[in-house]
Each structure stands twice: as C-alpha cells, then as structure tokens.
Design a protein around this motif. Structure first.
Motif, PDB file in Angstrom:
ATOM      1  N   VAL A   1      69.438  29.027  33.614  1.00 25.98           N
ATOM      2  CA  VAL A   1      69.274  30.453  33.910  1.00 25.98           C
ATOM      3  C   VAL A   1      68.812  31.176  32.655  1.00 25.98           C
ATOM      4  O   VAL A   1      69.559  31.304  31.679  1.00 25.98           O
ATOM      5  N   ASN A   2      67.583  31.642  32.673  1.00 30.13           N
ATOM      6  CA  ASN A   2      67.027  32.373  31.543  1.00 30.13           C
ATOM      7  C   ASN A   2      67.745  33.720  31.386  1.00 30.13           C
ATOM      8  O   ASN A   2      68.096  34.347  32.378  1.00 30.13           O
ATOM      9  N   PRO A   3      67.982  34.180  30.143  1.00 33.84           N
ATOM     10  CA  PRO A   3      68.612  35.492  29.938  1.00 33.84           C
ATOM     11  C   PRO A   3      67.898  36.627  30.670  1.00 33.84           C
ATOM     12  O   PRO A   3      68.529  37.595  31.094  1.00 33.84           O
ATOM     13  N   VAL A   4      66.585  36.490  30.835  1.00 36.03           N
ATOM     14  CA  VAL A   4      65.825  37.512  31.557  1.00 36.03           C
ATOM     15  C   VAL A   4      66.290  37.590  33.007  1.00 36.03           C
ATOM     16  O   VAL A   4      66.341  38.674  33.596  1.00 36.03           O
ATOM     17  N   MET A   5      66.658  36.449  33.589  1.00 37.45           N
ATOM     18  CA  MET A   5      67.141  36.438  34.968  1.00 37.45           C
ATOM     19  C   MET A   5      68.466  37.184  35.097  1.00 37.45           C
ATOM     20  O   MET A   5      68.725  37.854  36.088  1.00 37.45           O
ATOM     21  N   TRP A   6      69.338  37.073  34.061  1.00 34.10           N
ATOM     22  CA  TRP A   6      70.585  37.828  34.088  1.00 34.10           C
ATOM     23  C   TRP A   6      70.299  39.323  33.972  1.00 34.10           C
ATOM     24  O   TRP A   6      70.976  40.148  34.598  1.00 34.10           O
ATOM     25  N   ALA A   7      69.285  39.669  33.181  1.00 32.07           N
ATOM     26  CA  ALA A   7      68.901  41.079  33.053  1.00 32.07           C
ATOM     27  C   ALA A   7      68.400  41.609  34.395  1.00 32.07           C
ATOM     28  O   ALA A   7      68.750  42.722  34.813  1.00 32.07           O
ATOM     29  N   LEU A   8      67.599  40.792  35.094  1.00 32.29           N
ATOM     30  CA  LEU A   8      67.092  41.195  36.409  1.00 32.29           C
ATOM     31  C   LEU A   8      68.228  41.262  37.431  1.00 32.29           C
ATOM     32  O   LEU A   8      68.190  42.078  38.353  1.00 32.29           O
ATOM     33  N   PHE A   9      69.227  40.399  37.268  1.00 29.53           N
ATOM     34  CA  PHE A   9      70.419  40.418  38.127  1.00 29.53           C
ATOM     35  C   PHE A   9      71.071  41.803  38.067  1.00 29.53           C
ATOM     36  O   PHE A   9      71.397  42.402  39.100  1.00 29.53           O
ATOM     37  N   ILE A  10      71.223  42.315  36.858  1.00 27.05           N
ATOM     38  CA  ILE A  10      71.820  43.636  36.669  1.00 27.05           C
ATOM     39  C   ILE A  10      70.913  44.731  37.217  1.00 27.05           C
ATOM     40  O   ILE A  10      71.366  45.683  37.858  1.00 27.05           O
ATOM     41  N   VAL A  11      69.606  44.572  36.987  1.00 26.67           N
ATOM     42  CA  VAL A  11      68.634  45.560  37.467  1.00 26.67           C
ATOM     43  C   VAL A  11      68.714  45.703  38.980  1.00 26.67           C
ATOM     44  O   VAL A  11      68.700  46.812  39.521  1.00 26.67           O
ATOM     45  N   PHE A  12      68.832  44.583  39.686  1.00 29.98           N
ATOM     46  CA  PHE A  12      68.859  44.637  41.144  1.00 29.98           C
ATOM     47  C   PHE A  12      70.178  45.187  41.679  1.00 29.98           C
ATOM     48  O   PHE A  12      70.208  45.804  42.741  1.00 29.98           O
ATOM     49  N   ILE A  13      71.273  44.957  40.966  1.00 30.26           N
ATOM     50  CA  ILE A  13      72.537  45.571  41.376  1.00 30.26           C
ATOM     51  C   ILE A  13      72.412  47.088  41.297  1.00 30.26           C
ATOM     52  O   ILE A  13      72.817  47.820  42.213  1.00 30.26           O
ATOM     53  N   ILE A  14      71.835  47.564  40.192  1.00 28.30           N
ATOM     54  CA  ILE A  14      71.636  49.006  40.027  1.00 28.30           C
ATOM     55  C   ILE A  14      70.692  49.538  41.096  1.00 28.30           C
ATOM     56  O   ILE A  14      70.913  50.603  41.680  1.00 28.30           O
ATOM     57  N   MET A  15      69.620  48.774  41.385  1.00 25.34           N
ATOM     58  CA  MET A  15      68.645  49.199  42.379  1.00 25.34           C
ATOM     59  C   MET A  15      69.276  49.338  43.761  1.00 25.34           C
ATOM     60  O   MET A  15      69.059  50.322  44.467  1.00 25.34           O
ATOM     61  N   LEU A  16      70.101  48.355  44.155  1.00 26.82           N
ATOM     62  CA  LEU A  16      70.757  48.413  45.462  1.00 26.82           C
ATOM     63  C   LEU A  16      71.732  49.589  45.529  1.00 26.82           C
ATOM     64  O   LEU A  16      71.866  50.236  46.571  1.00 26.82           O
ATOM     65  N   TYR A  17      72.394  49.874  44.425  1.00 33.38           N
ATOM     66  CA  TYR A  17      73.304  51.016  44.385  1.00 33.38           C
ATOM     67  C   TYR A  17      72.532  52.314  44.597  1.00 33.38           C
ATOM     68  O   TYR A  17      72.926  53.173  45.389  1.00 33.38           O
ATOM     69  N   ILE A  18      71.408  52.440  43.901  1.00 31.38           N
ATOM     70  CA  ILE A  18      70.605  53.656  44.012  1.00 31.38           C
ATOM     71  C   ILE A  18      70.056  53.813  45.431  1.00 31.38           C
ATOM     72  O   ILE A  18      70.066  54.899  46.018  1.00 31.38           O
ATOM     73  N   LEU A  19      69.583  52.712  46.014  1.00 36.09           N
ATOM     74  CA  LEU A  19      68.956  52.778  47.333  1.00 36.09           C
ATOM     75  C   LEU A  19      69.954  53.020  48.461  1.00 36.09           C
ATOM     76  O   LEU A  19      69.606  53.584  49.492  1.00 36.09           O
ATOM     77  N   ASN A  20      71.192  52.597  48.274  1.00 37.90           N
ATOM     78  CA  ASN A  20      72.127  52.616  49.401  1.00 37.90           C
ATOM     79  C   ASN A  20      73.340  53.513  49.232  1.00 37.90           C
ATOM     80  O   ASN A  20      74.017  53.815  50.221  1.00 37.90           O
TER      81      ASN A  20
END
Length: 444
Positions: free
Chosen positions: A419-438
């Motif tokens: 798991v590349n560190p960038v993937m963990w960063a994107l993991f966090i980005v998508f959690i924030i995105m889902l929170y904002i959208l929903n």
C-alpha cells in the motif's frame, strides 16, 4: 508546396519517424472521423444538465482544436484531445442531476479543478499519484465508468426504463424511437466487428438518416451555418467563483481531479505502445503530453465544456500510419471546419447518441480483462468500483468504494507494504469527500 512539406518534415520529424505528410494527413482524417461523434454527444449530455447545446457545440470544437494543437506542437504525438465522455457524464448525472447543483456552479468546479490540475501537472504530482495507484484499480475505474456510460445510453435510447418493483426493466418495444436506438446499435456493432474506421460516426449518421426518412426526426432548416455563440457558457465558471465557499463544491473538485488524473495517462501509454513510441518502457515527453491535456482542460472550462482527455480513437489514426504531431494538427484543422455544421445538432437526438454511448461503454469495460480476479484482496475493491458507479448512478461513489476498501483488503491479506502512502492519503480524501457529499446541509 515543397517549402511547406520541408517545414512540416523538420517541425514534426517526419523522416525520423519514417512517415510522410500524406500518411499523417490520412491518419488525422481517420482519427477525426472516429471521434467526431463527440461534437454531437457532448452537447446532448451537457444539454441534459441545462446547458445551451449550441454554445457547448462551439466550446467542444474549440477545446478540441486547442488540445490537438497543444499535443501537436508541445509533445509531437499523433494523439487527439477532446472533451471526455466520462467527465461530461459525471458532470451531468452525478453533480447536476444527483446532487442538484446548478450547471453554472458545477462549471466553477471544473474551472477550479482545471487550474489545480495544470499546477499539479507542472509540478509532476500527477505522475506520482498515477504511479501510486494499483494497476488493477485503474482498470476497474475505466470499466466502471464504461458501465455507467453504457447504462446512460440504454436509458436515453429507451431500452431500459424505471420500474417500481425492480428499479429498472426493459423499455417498451412498441415505441418507434426505441427501434431507432436498436438500429444504430446494430449498425455500429457490425461496422466495429468489421474494423471499419469511424464506425461510431457512421453508425450515428445512418441512424440519423433513418430517423429523418421515417419522420421520427425532424428535418433541420439548414445544414451549414455560422458557429453558435459562446456567450451562454463562456467564462461562467470564473463568474461563479464565490460559490466555492460551499464545502460541497470541494468534493466535486476532488472528483473532477481524480477522474481527469487517470483519464489521459493510461490512454497515452497504450497508444504510445501501439505506435512504437515507448523507449525503455517509458514514454518520452510524457510531461509535455500531460501539460497539453491540462492546458486544454483549462481552456475548455473557460469556453464552457467539461474536462478534455486523450482519445482512444486516436488508435484508428495510428493504425493507418500516424506517428507524429502532424496527425493531431490535421485533426485540429478538421475540428475547425466542423464549426460550420452546428445545425445538425437538431437532428442528433438521444436515439442517435445512445448507441454511441453504449459502444463506448463496451470499449471501456474491456479493461476488466487486466484485473487479477483470482486475488480476492484485489477482486473486491475492483468489483465494488465497477458495480458501484452504475448502481449508485454516481461515478464518485464507485471511486470511493474502491479507494476505501483497497488499502484495508491489502493489509488484511498481509500485504501492508504494497500500500503506497499516496493510497492512504487518498483513503482520507475519500472519507472527507463522502462526508461532504452526504452529511453537510444541501448535499442530499
């Protein structure tokens, strides 16, 4: 004429690539015919979002001209650029219709994403992120978007309709327009099976003619006209910049960035391999090619269209000998000429464009063959990505399913180091995105 040929030879290094002006011109014509459908499909898709179809037609042509010229003179590659189907589908169906965001506000999201996209390309961040994402997940993203686009085509063509009991069901075959869609799908399918260049364009043309002959489509008042004004869409994204105060808009920007991030890179590499342009498994001048894509996306957002991308239909031109940017230059010239034919927009109905969307979906779904389905830690995130896009009717949710489950599954399989560190960063980005959208007000 000899002076022009000599200049073209020197400028595009035709001799070094063992090609000629004539061969590049034929390749450019072949590529243009193969992708000309976007001139009519893009206004149709964005028109559903409430945008002025005439203005979008002009913006589509101009953004394509700019993109192809940049690819020709910056990167010297035989690859055409135009507004992408994945991006306009996300814009219309996921942002405007699903989230209820006005198209003017959504276009601001495109503009901001384009500015950030250009900066990230200049700093080479785009290449870093692309390299960090597992190949299987990239293929799943392409396949999921393909399924989503095909689903939209099936709906617009009348082959699939809503159902209270089963969500969706077969459309009525007693509706003449539905048979128009079926006709177009069969024509394009037959031409594709026979490897006819420009199959999608010719299939749309045949469907349009049948519709006119049968009276299902009304005859246009004229064929040639001055290009429609850009006024309804020009610089709208810039004018609505104050709307970026809404946190929901940043989720939209992130998704546009992610979709655009992966749209061109994979296509570039695949086309370069076909043309024999790869050197030591790397694409020379990829930075210039990505910059051409970024700058054309920025120009398109100002003109009034969704993000541009490198077109896989460029493979048709490469197949007949295109090897340099002269091919892209010819495509740009043909797009400029096409500005005269805007009246044809009135005859390019949903039944004409629906078969094209379905066929493009077929082409994109083929990427599933490159996914390692025998490894469950890979199969589950990929499957959720692919199935999530059409079933939630939202590309962003499909991406979220994949990016949130991929790191977790790899860790569970004892492959934390994969798991590349960038993937963990994107993991966090998508959690924030889902929170904002929903969760945030106004996101439902």
């Amino acid at each position: 004429m000899n002076n022009l040929s000599g200049w073209l030879d020197r400028r595009f290094q035709l001799s070094n690539h063992q090609t000629s002006v004539r061969r590049e011109a034929v390749a450019g014509l072949t590529t243009f015919v193969s992708m000309a459908y976007i001139l009519f499909v893009n206004p149709s898709v964005l028109g559903t979002a409430g945008m002025n179809k005439g203005a979008v037609f002009t913006a589509t042509a101009l953004a394509s001209i700019i993109g192809c010229l940049l690819m020709a003179f910056l990167a010297n590659y035989p690859m055409a650029i135009a507004p992408g189907l994945a991006d306009n589908a996300f814009f219309t169906y996921s942002v405007v219709l699903a989230l209820g965001i006005p198209w003017q506000k959504a276009m601001t999201g495109v503009f901001v994403a384009s500015v950030l996209f250009t900066i990230l390309s200049f700093l080479k961040v785009r290449e870093i992120v692309i390299n960090a994402i597992p190949h299987d997940l990239k293929m799943a993203m392409a396949a999921g978007i393909g399924l989503f686009i095909a689903f939209v085509g099936l709906q617009e063509g009348g082959l699939v309709v809503g159902s209270k009991s089963s969500l969706v069901t077969l459309g009525s075959l007693e509706v003449p327009n539905t048979w128009l869609t079926i006709f177009g799908l069969l024509v394009i399918g037959i031409l594709m099976a026979r490897h006819v260049p420009g199959a999608i364009f010719y299939g749309m043309l045949a469907t349009m003619i049948l519709g006119l002959v049968t009276g299902l489509i009304k005859m246009p008042h004229r064929i040639i006209s001055v290009a429609p004004s850009l006024k309804p869409t020009f610089s709208v994204g810039v004018k609505f910049l104050p709307t970026m105060k809404d946190p929901q808009m940043w989720a939209v920007v992130i998704i546009f960035l992610l979709v655009a991030f992966f749209d061109t890179a994979g296509t570039l590499v695949g086309l370069a391999q076909q043309a024999g342009l790869m050197v030591n498994d790397r694409l020379p001048r990829i930075g210039q090619a990505l910059m051409a894509d970024s700058l054309s996306m920025l120009a398109g957002s100002i003109l009034g269209t969704t993000p541009t991308s490198c077109y896989v239909e460029s493979s048709a031109g490469i197949a007949v000998g295109g090897r340099t940017g002269l091919t892209s230059l010819v495509v740009a010239i043909l797009f400029a000429f096409s500005l005269l034919f805007s009246p044809l927009l009135t005859v390019v109905t949903d039944q004409v464009t629906a078969p094209a969307l379905i066929i493009v979906g077929v082409l994109m779904v083929s990427s599933m063959t490159e996914i390692h389905w025998d490894r469950f830690e890979i199969a589950l995130p990929c499957f959720l990505t692919i199935i999530g896009m059409p079933l939630t009717y939202n590309i962003s949710y499909g991406l979220a399913f994949g990016f949130l489950t991929s790191p977790i599954m790899l860790v569970a399989a004892g492959k934390r180091r994969d798991v590349n560190p960038v993937m963990w960063a994107l993991f966090i980005v998508f959690i924030i995105m889902l929170y904002i959208l929903n969760v945030l007000p106004g996101s439902k």
